[in-house]
Scaffold this active site. Structure first.
Site, PDB file in Angstrom:
ATOM      1  N   CYS A   1     -15.176 -34.777  59.078  1.00 30.93           N
ATOM      2  CA  CYS A   1     -15.151 -33.593  57.927  1.00 30.93           C
ATOM      3  C   CYS A   1     -13.805 -33.165  57.699  1.00 30.93           C
ATOM      4  O   CYS A   1     -12.713 -33.382  58.311  1.00 30.93           O
ATOM      5  CB  CYS A   1     -16.231 -32.731  58.289  1.00 30.93           C
ATOM      6  SG  CYS A   1     -17.884 -33.486  57.881  1.00 30.93           S
ATOM      7  N   ASP A   2     -13.918 -32.189  56.920  1.00 31.96           N
ATOM      8  CA  ASP A   2     -12.629 -31.574  56.046  1.00 31.96           C
ATOM      9  C   ASP A   2     -11.369 -31.502  56.624  1.00 31.96           C
ATOM     10  O   ASP A   2     -10.258 -32.185  56.481  1.00 31.96           O
ATOM     11  CB  ASP A   2     -12.894 -30.347  55.230  1.00 31.96           C
ATOM     12  CG  ASP A   2     -14.046 -30.604  54.047  1.00 31.96           C
ATOM     13  OD1 ASP A   2     -14.793 -31.848  54.332  1.00 31.96           O
ATOM     14  OD2 ASP A   2     -14.111 -29.953  53.156  1.00 31.96           O
TER      15      ASP A   2
ATOM     16  N   GLU B   1     -11.137 -22.207  49.885  1.00 25.62           N
ATOM     17  CA  GLU B   1     -11.632 -22.889  48.937  1.00 25.62           C
ATOM     18  C   GLU B   1     -12.283 -22.165  47.962  1.00 25.62           C
ATOM     19  O   GLU B   1     -12.928 -21.279  48.254  1.00 25.62           O
ATOM     20  CB  GLU B   1     -12.467 -23.976  49.409  1.00 25.62           C
ATOM     21  CG  GLU B   1     -11.560 -25.185  50.238  1.00 25.62           C
ATOM     22  CD  GLU B   1     -12.705 -26.508  50.711  1.00 25.62           C
ATOM     23  OE1 GLU B   1     -12.114 -27.379  51.066  1.00 25.62           O
ATOM     24  OE2 GLU B   1     -13.751 -26.109  50.564  1.00 25.62           O
TER      25      GLU B   1
ATOM     26  N   SER C   1     -12.412 -27.051  46.962  1.00 21.74           N
ATOM     27  CA  SER C   1     -13.387 -27.903  47.767  1.00 21.74           C
ATOM     28  C   SER C   1     -12.946 -29.197  47.000  1.00 21.74           C
ATOM     29  O   SER C   1     -12.831 -29.368  45.816  1.00 21.74           O
ATOM     30  CB  SER C   1     -14.766 -27.767  47.806  1.00 21.74           C
ATOM     31  OG  SER C   1     -15.586 -28.571  47.935  1.00 21.74           O
TER      32      SER C   1
ATOM     33  N   ASP D   1     -16.959 -26.638  55.882  1.00 23.43           N
ATOM     34  CA  ASP D   1     -16.528 -25.888  55.010  1.00 23.43           C
ATOM     35  C   ASP D   1     -17.606 -25.360  53.992  1.00 23.43           C
ATOM     36  O   ASP D   1     -17.454 -24.513  53.232  1.00 23.43           O
ATOM     37  CB  ASP D   1     -15.443 -26.795  53.985  1.00 23.43           C
ATOM     38  CG  ASP D   1     -14.189 -26.658  54.863  1.00 23.43           C
ATOM     39  OD1 ASP D   1     -14.198 -26.603  55.842  1.00 23.43           O
ATOM     40  OD2 ASP D   1     -13.003 -27.069  54.051  1.00 23.43           O
TER      41      ASP D   1
ATOM     42  N   CYS E   1     -20.388 -35.136  53.428  1.00 23.01           N
ATOM     43  CA  CYS E   1     -21.102 -34.925  52.106  1.00 23.01           C
ATOM     44  C   CYS E   1     -20.729 -36.224  51.156  1.00 23.01           C
ATOM     45  O   CYS E   1     -19.680 -36.689  51.175  1.00 23.01           O
ATOM     46  CB  CYS E   1     -20.801 -33.717  51.476  1.00 23.01           C
ATOM     47  SG  CYS E   1     -21.180 -32.344  52.198  1.00 23.01           S
TER      48      CYS E   1
END
EC number: 4.2.1.9
Length: 616
Positions: A122-123, A491, A517, A81, A195
């Site tokens: 991840c996302d 986002e 986000s 993302d 992250c």
């Protein structure tokens, strides 16, 4: 007694062709009675959260084979993302969740796998795999790639912690020198892993732990740390045990829908609110609950948000703490322990280890455990060495952070705030609700009233913000960016980051039918439902209209009378085929995205596909 699904392809003369093909993958006669376990990996060189996963599927597979199963690995796609942010690539992020869920279903059902180990990070990858797991309802264990170490650099003679968002904000701030921006950029993301803050990826990996579908430590143990390897080894062994319990002992407690029950979903959302998780988690939990056929809605989230305090504050809400600090303070189970002592959890739930919540807390809550190995695991810390390698270091904190009065994780008595980190607001242009990450909102703007500045795309809003057209006191409205209207529900990290870089982070509000986000903070209100493209009242707001936001009272209002709103709705409908579409937006939308939009629901339904349109 349930029959092994894989027997469909491995038994009987009529499956001679299938067995011949299985043999070509390396299987032998002795394998044709064993459970076939799908190792669902998501390695890619595009994404730092997944760049280190290439060999981890092999680790899991070896343990499956050693424990009496047959392991077969495949890969899903994975969108970053952060790299897709700020351009047309972000249109593809949320739709990729559905593709991931479908691809897992396709592979597992096409080849009749008996169970799964999902290696995500991840996302959209964790949510997509979670949706597939609950849709398929076969034994599963999640083990994620782990969080990135926080970035660190020296500015003004002081060492500060950094992450992706800092690089974005400083890069857009005209007051920051090129040298400093470059220094922050090079320091912000030092290792492999998701992250380093409480962004969407880490939030979701924490929630799989709270749902009971992953092992203790999954949400917070660093990607680079050697201790994380044990989670992968354990997953390979444990999935074979779960699989045999279900297929050979008819023990349905091994199935994900019986582990991730409604009580477990409530616990997961309680955790999310207490830790100030990403607003995207609301979207994903609602979607996962629908796959599990659990009646878990925005109303349930609203009720929880009114009674759960904020017990943990992590980047982007503060730069003092990142995931490595959450882990040192006891991780997910440290927060759950405090919630349990506050009487805010359902204790009648189990996890993939077969432990009840009280049993898990007794062993893994650092404030009560007597297990020295557990304490050692939670002292796993960062090395501060740039790397893309998993398990590459074995550094440890000298001590645990068990200070529940002033540490990273707080007790109820010393909560960061009585209200939790997420809230659901309702009003006359968010009849089905919208979401705000209160953990990132300054106390001075919990109540905010101002004139609307309306934009029909993220791009137009960014241009206006950077061009100085948005001023103190404005309420920026970005619409037609929902699941259907975007399509893809982009986002809005760049608009919120640029408001900060222009000195407006505590002086403006931003409202959208898109999403934010996990790195977003400030008065950023997303998921407005119904979205503009579905006839939502947000499509009727005009420049200069007054919007009143009242987070303590969970209210958001367009200050127009009903007659004026009705007149605007009539004028919108009079546009015919152009009704509920943006007037002046130039955006090329691919066939794939148009197909997604044709079935997409608004955010209050998790942005899942509208099954009523499929018939049958």
């Amino acid at each position: 007694m349930p029959k092994y699904r894989s027997a469909t392809t491995t038994h009987g003369r009529n499956m001679a062709g299938a067995r011949a093909l299985w043999r070509a993958t390396g299987m032998t006669d002795s394998d044709f009675g064993k459970p076939i376990i799908a190792v669902v990996n998501s390695f890619t060189q595009f994404v730092p959260g997944h760049v280190h996963l290439r060999d981890l599927g092999k680790l899991v597979a070896e343990q499956i084979e050693a424990s009496g199963g047959v392991a077969k690995e495949f890969n899903t796609i994975a969108v970053d993302d952060g790299i897709a942010m700020g351009h047309g690539g972000m249109l593809y992020s949320l739709p990729s969740r559905e593709l991931i869920a479908d691809s897992v279903e396709y592979m597992v059902n096409a080849h009749c796998a008996d169970a799964m180990v999902c290696i995500s990070n991840c996302d959209k990858i964790t949510p997509g795999m979670l949706m597939a797991s609950l849709r398929l309802n076969i034994p599963v264990i999640f083990v994620s790639g782990g969080p990135m170490e926080a970035g660190k650099t020296k500015l003004s003679d002081k060492i500060i912690k950094l992450d992706l968002v800092d690089a974005m904000i400083q890069g857009a701030d005209p007051k920051v020198s090129d040298d400093q921006s470059n220094q922050v950029e090079r320091s912000a993301c030092p290792t492999c892993g998701s992250c380093s803050g409480m962004f969407t990826a880490n939030s979701m990996n924490c929630l799989t732990e709270a749902l009971g579908l992953s092992q203790p430590g999954n949400g917070s143990l660093l990607a680079t740390h050697a201790d994380r390897k044990q989670l992968f080894l354990n997953a390979g062994k444990r999935i074979v045990e779960l699989t045999k319990r279900y297929y050979e002992q008819n023990d349905e407690s091994a199935l994900p829908r019986n582990i991730a029950s409604k009580a477990a979903f409530e616990n997961a959302m309680t955790l999310d609110i207490a830790m100030g998780g990403s607003t995207n988690t609301v979207l994903h939990l609602l979607a996962a609950a629908q796959e599990a056929e659990i009646d878990f809605t925005m109303s349930d989230i609203d009720k929880l948000s009114r009674k759960v305090p904020q017990l943990c504050k992590v980047a982007p809400s503060t730069q003092k703490y990142h995931m490595e600090d959450v882990h040192r303070a006891g991780g997910v189970l440290g927060i759950l322990g405090e919630l349990d002592r506050a009487g805010l959890l359902n204790c009648n739930v189990k996890n993939v280890l077969g432990l009840t919540l009280p049993q898990t807390l007794e062993q893994y809550d650092i404030t009560v455990t007597q297990d020295e190995a557990v304490k050692k695991m939670f002292r796993a810390g960062p090395a501060g060495i740039r790397t893309t390698q998993a398990f590459s270091q074995d550094c440890r904190w000298d001590s645990l952070d068990d200070d529940r009065a002033a540490g990273c994780i707080r007790s109820l008595e010393y909560a960061y705030s009585k209200d939790g980190g997420l809230a659901v607001l309702y009003g006359n242009f968010a009849e089905n609700g919208c979401i705000v990450k209160t953990a990132g909102v300054d106390d001075s703007i919990l109540k905010f009233t101002g004139p609307a500045k309306v934009y029909e795309s993220q791009d137009d809003a960014v241009e206006a913000i950077l061009g100085g057209k948005v001023v103190e006191g404005d309420v920026v409205v970005i619409r037609y960016e929902g699941p259907k209207g975007g399509p893809g529900m982009q986002e809005m990290l760049y608009p919120t980051s640029f408001l900060k870089s222009m000195g407006l982070g505590k002086a403006c509000a931003l409202i959208t039918d898109g999403r934010f986000s996990g790195g977003t903070s400030g008065l950023s209100i997303g998921h407005v439902s119904p979205e503009a493209a579905s006839g939502g009242t947000i499509a009727l707001i005009e420049d200069g209209d007054t919007i009143a936001i009242d987070i303590p009272n969970r209210s958001i209002q367009l200050q127009l009378n009903e007659a004026e709103i009705a007149a605007r709705r009539e004028a919108q409908e009079a546009r015919g085929d152009k009704a509920w579409t943006p007037k002046n937006r130039q955006r090329q939308v691919s066939f794939a995205l148009r197909a997604y939009a044709s079935l997409a629901t608004s955010a209050d339904k998790g942005a899942v596909r509208d099954k009523s349109k499929l018939g049958g």
